[in-house]
Motif scaffolding. Structure first.
Motif, mmCIF file in Angstrom:
data_model
loop_
_atom_site.group_PDB
_atom_site.id
_atom_site.type_symbol
_atom_site.label_atom_id
_atom_site.label_comp_id
_atom_site.label_asym_id
_atom_site.label_seq_id
_atom_site.Cartn_x
_atom_site.Cartn_y
_atom_site.Cartn_z
ATOM 1 N N ALA A 282 -32.340 0.083 22.783
ATOM 2 C CA ALA A 282 -31.818 -0.817 21.750
ATOM 3 C C ALA A 282 -31.897 -2.271 22.204
ATOM 4 C CB ALA A 282 -30.370 -0.455 21.407
ATOM 5 N N ARG A 283 -31.899 -2.488 23.502
ATOM 6 C CA ARG A 283 -32.004 -3.847 24.052
ATOM 7 C C ARG A 283 -33.443 -4.235 24.326
ATOM 8 N NH1 ARG A 283 -27.314 -5.906 27.564
ATOM 9 N NH2 ARG A 283 -28.555 -7.675 26.984
ATOM 10 N N GLY A 284 -34.392 -3.406 23.874
ATOM 11 C CA GLY A 284 -35.803 -3.751 23.998
ATOM 12 C C GLY A 284 -36.525 -3.156 25.181
ATOM 13 N N ALA A 285 -35.873 -2.291 25.922
ATOM 14 C CA ALA A 285 -36.506 -1.686 27.101
ATOM 15 C C ALA A 285 -37.390 -0.512 26.700
ATOM 16 C CB ALA A 285 -35.427 -1.200 28.072
ATOM 17 N N ASP A 286 -38.392 -0.264 27.502
ATOM 18 C CA ASP A 286 -39.203 0.943 27.374
ATOM 19 C C ASP A 286 -38.629 1.958 28.352
ATOM 20 O OD1 ASP A 286 -41.066 -0.123 25.539
ATOM 21 O OD2 ASP A 286 -42.147 -1.094 27.174
ATOM 22 N N ALA A 287 -38.289 3.127 27.864
ATOM 23 C CA ALA A 287 -37.720 4.163 28.730
ATOM 24 C C ALA A 287 -38.790 5.168 29.123
ATOM 25 C CB ALA A 287 -36.577 4.874 28.016
ATOM 26 N N VAL A 288 -38.826 5.478 30.407
ATOM 27 C CA VAL A 288 -39.726 6.504 30.934
ATOM 28 C C VAL A 288 -38.836 7.536 31.617
ATOM 29 C CG1 VAL A 288 -41.585 7.014 32.549
ATOM 30 C CG2 VAL A 288 -41.572 4.836 31.306
ATOM 31 N N VAL A 289 -38.871 8.761 31.135
ATOM 32 C CA VAL A 289 -38.049 9.830 31.708
ATOM 33 C C VAL A 289 -38.908 10.656 32.649
ATOM 34 C CG1 VAL A 289 -36.669 11.883 31.187
ATOM 35 C CG2 VAL A 289 -36.614 9.916 29.641
ATOM 36 N N VAL A 290 -38.420 10.822 33.861
ATOM 37 C CA VAL A 290 -39.099 11.656 34.846
ATOM 38 C C VAL A 290 -38.123 12.760 35.221
ATOM 39 C CG1 VAL A 290 -40.204 11.752 37.098
ATOM 40 C CG2 VAL A 290 -40.393 9.678 35.707
ATOM 41 N N ASP A 291 -38.412 13.973 34.782
ATOM 42 C CA ASP A 291 -37.552 15.107 35.108
ATOM 43 C C ASP A 291 -37.881 15.623 36.497
ATOM 44 O OD1 ASP A 291 -36.137 15.316 32.639
ATOM 45 O OD2 ASP A 291 -37.947 16.167 31.728
ATOM 46 N N HIS A 292 -36.849 16.019 37.223
ATOM 47 C CA HIS A 292 -37.111 16.601 38.538
ATOM 48 C C HIS A 292 -37.507 18.058 38.354
ATOM 49 C CE1 HIS A 292 -33.377 18.901 38.733
ATOM 50 N NE2 HIS A 292 -32.727 17.822 38.349
ATOM 51 N N SER B 142 -43.774 -6.712 41.782
ATOM 52 C CA SER B 142 -42.872 -7.861 41.722
ATOM 53 C C SER B 142 -41.720 -7.632 40.746
ATOM 54 C CB SER B 142 -43.651 -9.109 41.314
ATOM 55 O OG SER B 142 -44.198 -8.931 40.027
ATOM 56 N N ALA B 143 -41.600 -6.429 40.193
ATOM 57 C CA ALA B 143 -40.515 -6.134 39.255
ATOM 58 C C ALA B 143 -39.168 -6.178 39.978
ATOM 59 C CB ALA B 143 -40.721 -4.766 38.615
ATOM 60 N N ARG B 144 -38.169 -6.728 39.298
ATOM 61 C CA ARG B 144 -36.812 -6.834 39.850
ATOM 62 C C ARG B 144 -36.041 -5.551 39.512
ATOM 63 N NH1 ARG B 144 -35.289 -10.862 36.964
ATOM 64 N NH2 ARG B 144 -33.788 -9.804 35.651
ATOM 65 N N VAL C 182 -43.069 4.826 38.392
ATOM 66 C CA VAL C 182 -42.508 3.501 38.695
ATOM 67 C C VAL C 182 -43.616 2.475 38.893
ATOM 68 C CG1 VAL C 182 -41.189 2.174 40.410
ATOM 69 C CG2 VAL C 182 -40.348 4.398 39.622
ATOM 70 N N ALA C 183 -44.655 2.831 39.624
ATOM 71 C CA ALA C 183 -45.764 1.896 39.858
ATOM 72 C C ALA C 183 -46.413 1.491 38.539
ATOM 73 C CB ALA C 183 -46.793 2.522 40.797
ATOM 74 N N ALA C 184 -46.597 2.452 37.631
ATOM 75 C CA ALA C 184 -47.203 2.138 36.329
ATOM 76 C C ALA C 184 -46.301 1.216 35.519
ATOM 77 C CB ALA C 184 -47.476 3.428 35.551
ATOM 78 N N ALA C 185 -45.010 1.486 35.527
ATOM 79 C CA ALA C 185 -44.073 0.641 34.769
ATOM 80 C C ALA C 185 -43.936 -0.739 35.407
ATOM 81 C CB ALA C 185 -42.710 1.318 34.685
ATOM 82 N N ALA C 186 -43.892 -0.794 36.733
ATOM 83 C CA ALA C 186 -43.696 -2.059 37.445
ATOM 84 C C ALA C 186 -44.853 -3.014 37.239
ATOM 85 C CB ALA C 186 -43.477 -1.802 38.931
ATOM 86 N N ALA C 187 -46.039 -2.478 37.036
ATOM 87 C CA ALA C 187 -47.207 -3.331 36.846
ATOM 88 C C ALA C 187 -47.070 -4.192 35.600
ATOM 89 C CB ALA C 187 -48.466 -2.471 36.750
ATOM 90 N N ALA C 188 -46.302 -3.737 34.626
ATOM 91 C CA ALA C 188 -46.173 -4.470 33.365
ATOM 92 C C ALA C 188 -44.760 -4.986 33.121
ATOM 93 C CB ALA C 188 -46.583 -3.555 32.204
ATOM 94 N N ALA C 189 -43.870 -4.870 34.093
ATOM 95 C CA ALA C 189 -42.471 -5.218 33.862
ATOM 96 C C ALA C 189 -41.999 -6.328 34.791
ATOM 97 C CB ALA C 189 -41.592 -3.989 34.054
ATOM 98 N N GLU C 190 -41.099 -7.126 34.279
ATOM 99 C CA GLU C 190 -40.437 -8.142 35.085
ATOM 100 C C GLU C 190 -39.217 -7.542 35.777
ATOM 101 O OE1 GLU C 190 -37.693 -11.877 33.927
ATOM 102 O OE2 GLU C 190 -39.708 -11.925 33.100
#
Length: 130
Positions: A14-24, A82-84, A50-58
């Protein structure tokens, strides 16, 4: 994915984030997997996501519950680019020294939610004790 994780994901989306769910992985149903086995089985899958998401995320906000906190504590920060990072630790397994020390070593801005109704709750670990 359980209901406990669904609400934080809805809020983040709802705050504009893209959610990626990784089930164990579930492992062998005849025997309960150890924390170390779950971390080992899921770490590479989580690192790739995480690496895929971090490449496009601040900024990346992790939401991890129970055994997922062990996986998050073990995450190699190098995959973040460089993602925080930020973390929401739900019923973290801080009674396990590796989880507690991994979370502390990350030093990420975090929210910790735990309580005595959880069999794995370890109040001394949450405060940094043994």
């Amino acid at each position: 994915m359980g209901a406990v994780l669904r609400l934080p994901i809805l809020v983040l989306e709802a705050r504009g984030a893209d959610a990626v769910v990784v089930d164990h992985p579930q492992g062998d149903r005849q025997r309960r997997a150890t924390l170390e086995e779950l971390v080992q089985a899921a770490s590479s899958q989580v690192a790739r996501a995480v690496a895929a998401a971090a490449a496009a995320a601040e900024r990346i906000t992790f939401v991890a519950k129970s055994f997922g906190t062990g996986i998050l504590a073990d995450l190699d920060p190098a995959v973040l680019s460089s993602a925080r990072p930020e973390a929401i630790w739900l019923t973290p397994l801080f009674g396990f020294a590796a989880v507690r020390s991994g979370a502390i070593a990350h030093g990420w801005r975090s929210l910790l939610i735990a309580g005595g109704a959880d069999d794995y709750h370890h109040p001394e670990g949450a405060r940094g004790g043994s």
